[in-house]
Write a protein that holds these residues in place. Sequence first.
Motif, PDB file in Angstrom:
ATOM      1  N   GLY A  58       0.809  -1.211   0.000  1.00  0.00           N
ATOM      2  CA  GLY A  58       0.000   0.000   0.000  1.00  0.00           C
ATOM      3  C   GLY A  58       0.846   1.266   0.000  1.00  0.00           C
ATOM      4  N   TRP A  59       0.150   2.399  -0.242  1.00  0.00           N
ATOM      5  CA  TRP A  59       0.850   3.676  -0.454  1.00  0.00           C
ATOM      6  C   TRP A  59       1.562   4.174   0.801  1.00  0.00           C
ATOM      7  CZ3 TRP A  59       1.577   5.379  -5.233  1.00  0.00           C
ATOM      8  CH2 TRP A  59       2.190   6.631  -5.380  1.00  0.00           C
ATOM      9  N   ARG A  60       0.894   4.013   1.960  1.00  0.00           N
ATOM     10  CA  ARG A  60       1.503   4.545   3.193  1.00  0.00           C
ATOM     11  C   ARG A  60       2.807   3.807   3.508  1.00  0.00           C
ATOM     12  NH1 ARG A  60       1.483   5.468   8.578  1.00  0.00           N
ATOM     13  NH2 ARG A  60       0.953   7.620   9.110  1.00  0.00           N
ATOM     14  N   MET A  61       2.795   2.501   3.304  1.00  0.00           N
ATOM     15  CA  MET A  61       4.010   1.715   3.559  1.00  0.00           C
ATOM     16  C   MET A  61       5.097   2.055   2.536  1.00  0.00           C
ATOM     17  SD  MET A  61       5.512  -0.307   5.554  1.00  0.00           S
ATOM     18  CE  MET A  61       4.348  -1.219   6.561  1.00  0.00           C
ATOM     19  N   LEU A  62       4.697   2.323   1.333  1.00  0.00           N
ATOM     20  CA  LEU A  62       5.654   2.747   0.295  1.00  0.00           C
ATOM     21  C   LEU A  62       6.364   4.035   0.740  1.00  0.00           C
ATOM     22  CD1 LEU A  62       6.774   2.910  -2.658  1.00  0.00           C
ATOM     23  CD2 LEU A  62       4.570   3.888  -3.319  1.00  0.00           C
ATOM     24  N   VAL A  63       5.583   4.997   1.211  1.00  0.00           N
ATOM     25  CA  VAL A  63       6.158   6.268   1.672  1.00  0.00           C
ATOM     26  C   VAL A  63       7.065   6.027   2.883  1.00  0.00           C
ATOM     27  CG1 VAL A  63       5.573   8.512   2.705  1.00  0.00           C
ATOM     28  CG2 VAL A  63       4.222   7.625   0.785  1.00  0.00           C
ATOM     29  N   THR A  64       6.605   5.192   3.799  1.00  0.00           N
ATOM     30  CA  THR A  64       7.389   4.901   5.012  1.00  0.00           C
ATOM     31  C   THR A  64       8.748   4.329   4.628  1.00  0.00           C
ATOM     32  OG1 THR A  64       5.317   4.353   6.122  1.00  0.00           O
ATOM     33  CG2 THR A  64       7.335   3.650   7.229  1.00  0.00           C
ATOM     34  N   LYS A 122      -2.889  -1.042  -4.249  1.00  0.00           N
ATOM     35  CA  LYS A 122      -2.851   0.342  -4.715  1.00  0.00           C
ATOM     36  C   LYS A 122      -4.086   1.069  -4.238  1.00  0.00           C
ATOM     37  CE  LYS A 122      -1.356   1.882  -9.059  1.00  0.00           C
ATOM     38  NZ  LYS A 122       0.016   1.874  -8.596  1.00  0.00           N
ATOM     39  N   PRO A 123      -4.003   2.379  -4.004  1.00  0.00           N
ATOM     40  CA  PRO A 123      -5.242   3.089  -3.660  1.00  0.00           C
ATOM     41  C   PRO A 123      -6.330   2.792  -4.705  1.00  0.00           C
ATOM     42  CG  PRO A 123      -3.328   4.552  -3.451  1.00  0.00           C
ATOM     43  CD  PRO A 123      -2.832   3.268  -4.056  1.00  0.00           C
ATOM     44  N   HIS A 124      -7.558   2.574  -4.223  1.00  0.00           N
ATOM     45  CA  HIS A 124      -8.646   2.119  -5.089  1.00  0.00           C
ATOM     46  C   HIS A 124      -8.844   3.023  -6.314  1.00  0.00           C
ATOM     47  CE1 HIS A 124     -12.248  -0.035  -6.166  1.00  0.00           C
ATOM     48  NE2 HIS A 124     -12.985   1.071  -6.077  1.00  0.00           N
ATOM     49  N   ASP A 125      -8.802   4.357  -6.097  1.00  0.00           N
ATOM     50  CA  ASP A 125      -9.046   5.258  -7.234  1.00  0.00           C
ATOM     51  C   ASP A 125      -7.985   5.066  -8.326  1.00  0.00           C
ATOM     52  OD1 ASP A 125      -7.259   6.322  -5.339  1.00  0.00           O
ATOM     53  OD2 ASP A 125      -7.687   8.392  -5.882  1.00  0.00           O
ATOM     54  N   PHE A 126      -6.749   4.849  -7.927  1.00  0.00           N
ATOM     55  CA  PHE A 126      -5.692   4.624  -8.922  1.00  0.00           C
ATOM     56  C   PHE A 126      -5.857   3.262  -9.605  1.00  0.00           C
ATOM     57  CE2 PHE A 126      -3.392   8.041  -6.673  1.00  0.00           C
ATOM     58  CZ  PHE A 126      -2.989   8.786  -7.770  1.00  0.00           C
ATOM     59  N   ALA A 127      -6.249   2.257  -8.849  1.00  0.00           N
ATOM     60  CA  ALA A 127      -6.451   0.923  -9.452  1.00  0.00           C
ATOM     61  C   ALA A 127      -7.514   1.010 -10.556  1.00  0.00           C
ATOM     62  CB  ALA A 127      -6.863  -0.085  -8.380  1.00  0.00           C
ATOM     63  N   LEU A 128      -8.591   1.732 -10.261  1.00  0.00           N
ATOM     64  CA  LEU A 128      -9.666   1.871 -11.264  1.00  0.00           C
ATOM     65  C   LEU A 128      -9.174   2.627 -12.488  1.00  0.00           C
ATOM     66  CD1 LEU A 128     -12.824   2.803  -9.142  1.00  0.00           C
ATOM     67  CD2 LEU A 128     -12.247   0.593 -10.160  1.00  0.00           C
ATOM     68  N   ARG A 129      -8.432   3.684 -12.235  1.00  0.00           N
ATOM     69  CA  ARG A 129      -7.949   4.511 -13.334  1.00  0.00           C
ATOM     70  C   ARG A 129      -7.002   3.721 -14.249  1.00  0.00           C
ATOM     71  NH1 ARG A 129      -5.043  10.127 -12.134  1.00  0.00           N
ATOM     72  NH2 ARG A 129      -6.373   9.983 -10.307  1.00  0.00           N
ATOM     73  N   TYR A 130      -6.106   2.948 -13.650  1.00  0.00           N
ATOM     74  CA  TYR A 130      -5.187   2.123 -14.449  1.00  0.00           C
ATOM     75  C   TYR A 130      -5.951   1.071 -15.255  1.00  0.00           C
ATOM     76  CZ  TYR A 130      -0.607   3.689 -12.779  1.00  0.00           C
ATOM     77  OH  TYR A 130       0.526   4.414 -12.537  1.00  0.00           O
ATOM     78  N   LEU A 144     -10.668  -4.179  -7.489  1.00  0.00           N
ATOM     79  CA  LEU A 144     -10.588  -3.639  -6.130  1.00  0.00           C
ATOM     80  C   LEU A 144      -9.169  -3.209  -5.825  1.00  0.00           C
ATOM     81  CD1 LEU A 144     -12.631  -6.099  -3.843  1.00  0.00           C
ATOM     82  CD2 LEU A 144     -13.327  -3.861  -4.710  1.00  0.00           C
ATOM     83  N   GLY A 145      -9.021  -1.930  -5.507  1.00  0.00           N
ATOM     84  CA  GLY A 145      -7.767  -1.456  -4.924  1.00  0.00           C
ATOM     85  C   GLY A 145      -7.976  -1.319  -3.435  1.00  0.00           C
ATOM     86  N   TYR A 146      -6.993  -0.735  -2.755  1.00  0.00           N
ATOM     87  CA  TYR A 146      -7.137  -0.603  -1.307  1.00  0.00           C
ATOM     88  C   TYR A 146      -8.024   0.594  -0.952  1.00  0.00           C
ATOM     89  CZ  TYR A 146      -6.388   0.247   3.517  1.00  0.00           C
ATOM     90  OH  TYR A 146      -6.625   0.472   4.837  1.00  0.00           O
ATOM     91  N   SER A 147      -8.971   0.338  -0.034  1.00  0.00           N
ATOM     92  CA  SER A 147      -9.817   1.409   0.523  1.00  0.00           C
ATOM     93  C   SER A 147     -10.168   0.979   1.938  1.00  0.00           C
ATOM     94  CB  SER A 147     -11.094   1.566  -0.302  1.00  0.00           C
ATOM     95  OG  SER A 147     -11.938   0.441  -0.082  1.00  0.00           O
ATOM     96  N   ASP A 148     -10.963   1.782   2.630  1.00  0.00           N
ATOM     97  CA  ASP A 148     -11.298   1.356   4.000  1.00  0.00           C
ATOM     98  C   ASP A 148     -12.384   0.286   4.027  1.00  0.00           C
ATOM     99  OD1 ASP A 148     -13.378   2.962   3.304  1.00  0.00           O
ATOM    100  OD2 ASP A 148     -12.886   4.580   4.715  1.00  0.00           O
ATOM    101  N   ARG A 149     -12.810  -0.189   2.869  1.00  0.00           N
ATOM    102  CA  ARG A 149     -13.840  -1.253   2.838  1.00  0.00           C
ATOM    103  C   ARG A 149     -13.278  -2.616   3.225  1.00  0.00           C
ATOM    104  NH1 ARG A 149     -16.004  -1.583  -2.788  1.00  0.00           N
ATOM    105  NH2 ARG A 149     -17.270  -3.265  -1.925  1.00  0.00           N
TER     106      ARG A 149
END
Length: 229
Positions: A58-64, A122-130, A144-149
């Motif tokens: 996920g994105w947060r771990m990537l940044v970390t 990947k963040p859900h919005d980016f997964a959909l866009r790709y 499905l990308g990552y979301s709070d669902r």
Amino acid sequence: MSKEDNDSITDFQAVIFDLDGTLLDTLDDIADSMNRMLEEKGFPVHTVDAYRFFIGNGWRMLVTRALPEKQRSDERIDACAVRSREIYHENWNCKTRVYAGISDLMERLQERGIPKAVLSNKPHDFALRYADAYLGQWKFKAILGYSDRFPPKPDPTAALEIAERIGIPPANFLFVGDSAVDMRTANAAGMRAVGVAWGFRGARELQDSGCRTLIHHPLEILPLLKSLA
Ligand SMILES: O=C(O)COP(=O)(O)O
């Protein structure tokens, strides 16, 4: 494929694919966006290859992982995650490409009526866009990308939800991915863990993390599937 793999093949009828490193080579666009954020904030940048091991949780771990160890406060990670996503938003599709053989595979799966889905951290919005930009000509039962669902992979909840939606038991799914996270997700969901050697992490990591079938070209997936003819 080994004989042992052939012997144990059951009735696979559907496929869940990971996205980054499996269907799409997104490495450069992610690395470039993250490095631009690091530069802006005055932190050291990384080689593109280093990002192969930062991506996957996920994105947060990537940044970390991209930040220097002593700079990983929650506030800093949050701020860097926001800024890097803004940059990525503008640069998500500069160098990304579909891996060789994926278009052929999608075409064959579609012809044979094999249900397919994408599950990404990947963040859900980016997964959909790709998916829309690079894989839009093929039908997926779920993207499905990552979301709070749902919790992120390797938690199997989202994979099981996809199986439920499609109406095929988890044991009849191939789960195809390029990382240990994907192999663990597959096994936790009771799906067949298929590792792709062309992805970000490579064969060794896959073999060490529960990969049951290692493939080197996308079309090697076809003989694993039940013929619907
Ligand atoms: O962005 C990530 O962390 C990984 O994305 P993936 O699950 O599609 O490989």
